[in-house]
Enzyme design. Structure first.
Site, PDB file in Angstrom:
ATOM      1  N   GLY A 127       0.806  -1.442   0.638  1.00 23.62           N
ATOM      2  CA  GLY A 127      -0.132  -0.461   0.473  1.00 23.62           C
ATOM      3  C   GLY A 127       1.011   1.017  -0.082  1.00 23.62           C
ATOM      4  CB  SER A 129       0.420   4.206  -6.088  1.00 27.38           C
ATOM      5  OG  SER A 129       2.406   3.819  -6.027  1.00 27.38           O
ATOM      6  CD  GLU A 244      17.464  -9.251  -4.824  1.00 25.46           C
ATOM      7  OE1 GLU A 244      18.494  -9.319  -5.872  1.00 25.46           O
ATOM      8  OE2 GLU A 244      17.554  -9.440  -3.758  1.00 25.46           O
ATOM      9  CG  ASN A 384      11.838   3.447 -17.613  1.00 23.25           C
ATOM     10  OD1 ASN A 384      11.374   3.052 -16.691  1.00 23.25           O
ATOM     11  ND2 ASN A 384      11.556   3.078 -19.140  1.00 23.25           N
ATOM     12  CD  GLU A 385       8.962   8.989 -17.844  1.00 22.76           C
ATOM     13  OE1 GLU A 385       8.956   8.740 -19.190  1.00 22.76           O
ATOM     14  OE2 GLU A 385       9.108   8.420 -17.365  1.00 22.76           O
TER      15      GLU A 385
END
Length: 398
Positions: A127, A129, A244, A384-385
């Site tokens: 939990g 986002s 990880e 990715n941004e």
């Protein structure tokens, strides 16, 4: 830097490969090959196979069931698991909450949760986002207000993967709104059967309902479910997200998908379904992907070697995440291109797992759902941004 594997590591690979060949059922392997939607029972059964072997918690400290493997051995294990078409262990249990409990949990929490977490007797969900608080996680608004020996939780989480299966959730909530936003967050454990919790599925374009909204309406949880110190949740979350990185590029998974593309190419060619020009174009595209994958693998191996020496390349995890997700998406694009117009018809019942696993050309029917589902790999695990911002700051000093 020597990036070759030792004789001992090659023997270790052979042991891992033999185990997967004997332990994985043909039915589960077929479902994985055809990109089938795994059920809760599939995940539980396979994780218990790994746990009986002692391999469900390889990245945990040895005193809590870990194997004490080297970075190279962990890398080999993850690669062979993908190449064998075996499901991965449930990441929420093994890669996320398990290491958090080992490092920051109280003795009572470790005694209560670690063994059931390893065996998937407890299914965890994450939990983190919230609407408006995805990439900027520190702006989350879910509140946990202290009331005696309890916290009272109100708010909402979104994109909660497999919350419909979960017994417990580990979550971030704001316990102090009057300090810097990163300092007012705590890390809490919540039983999903607690009154006041509502789980609402979110249908995906691939026909699957793995994502959920979760609402908290005056949910009470004991203060004993706090991990570590109040207000330190942001630090624990950073540990969780960075814990990880050895498999973040998903090299084994991409190798397995490239092999499938090669097999499809050979089959279509043998059946006369590709003319000479199409064969040449496809060969060029596959060669390009293979070269990029090899370059990514060498980067991953450099990180593995650096980890073995107690070092680590700056922003390496971000670089691997970006290129790994881009290559995964590129391969789904090629598979859909090979399927052609027939691949745009999503099979009836695909989301429920009934997709004709093992049938001739069954890959055609799953090409579009597979393509759509993998649009998310460049978002989850850190968009990715955001990874590019990390690289810009840590490498370029911007």
């Amino acid at each position: 830097m020597d990036l070759s594997f030792t004789a001992e590591e090659r023997a270790f690979r052979a042991e891992i490969r033999a185990f997967f060949a004997s332990a994985l059922t043909p039915e589960l392997r077929a479902k994985m090959i055809d990109r089938g939607h795994l059920t809760r029972d599939d995940y539980v059964a396979w994780q218990r196979v790994l746990n009986r072997q002692g391999w469900a918690t390889i990245n945990w400290p040895v005193e809590y069931g870990g194997m004490g493997w080297s970075p190279a051995q962990r890398y080999i294990f993850q690669e062979e698991m993908a190449l064998a078409h075996a499901p991965e262990w449930l990441p929420f249990n093994i890669n996320m909450i398990g290491p958090i409990l080992c490092r920051f949990g109280s003795e009572a929490q470790k005694a209560r949760f670690l063994a059931p977490t390893a065996n998937l007797d407890i299914w965890w969900c994450q939990g983190f986002s919230e609407p408006g608080s995805g990439s900027d996680l520190a702006s989350l608004k879910t509140r946990a207000v202290r009331d005696g020996d309890d916290y009272v939780l109100n708010g909402q989480k979104i994109w909660t993967t497999q919350a419909q299966y979960a017994d417990w959730m580990f979550l971030l909530a704001r316990t102090n709104p009057d300090v810097k936003k990163q300092q007012g967050i705590s890390f809490l454990l919540l039983g999903m059967k607690t009154p006041g919790i509502t789980v609402r599925p979110i249908g995906s374009i691939d026909g699957v309902e793995d994502l959920n909204e979760v609402f908290f309406d005056d949910v009470r949880l004991p203060v004993s479910n706090l991990i570590g110190e109040e207000g330190k949740g942001w630090d624990y979350a950073k540990f969780l997200l960075g814990n990880e990185r050895s498999g973040i590029a998903r090299i084994g998974l991409s190798k397995e998908r490239l092999l499938q593309l090669r097999q499809v190419q050979a089959d279509l060619t043998a059946r006369g379904m590709l003319d000479t020009a199409e064969q040449q174009r496809l060969a060029w595209k596959l060669a390009e992907v293979e070269v990029e994958l090899r370059a990514l693998e060498l980067t991953q191996l450099r990180v593995v070697a650096a980890d073995a020496q107690g070092g680590g390349a700056a922003a390496a995890a971000s670089i691997l995440k970006i290129r790994g997700s881009e290559l995964q998406q590129r391969m789904t694009e090629l598979l859909l291109e090979l399927a052609g117009p027939a691949g745009l018809a999503v099979p009836p019942g695909f989301g429920a797992g009934d997709h004709g696993a093992g049938a001739p050309d069954s890959w055609i029917g799953t090409a579009a759902p597979f393509y759509f589902s993998k649009r998310a790999v460049s978002i989850y695990g850190g968009a990715n941004e955001i990874q590019k911002n990390i690289i810009a700051k840590s490498v370029l000093g911007l």
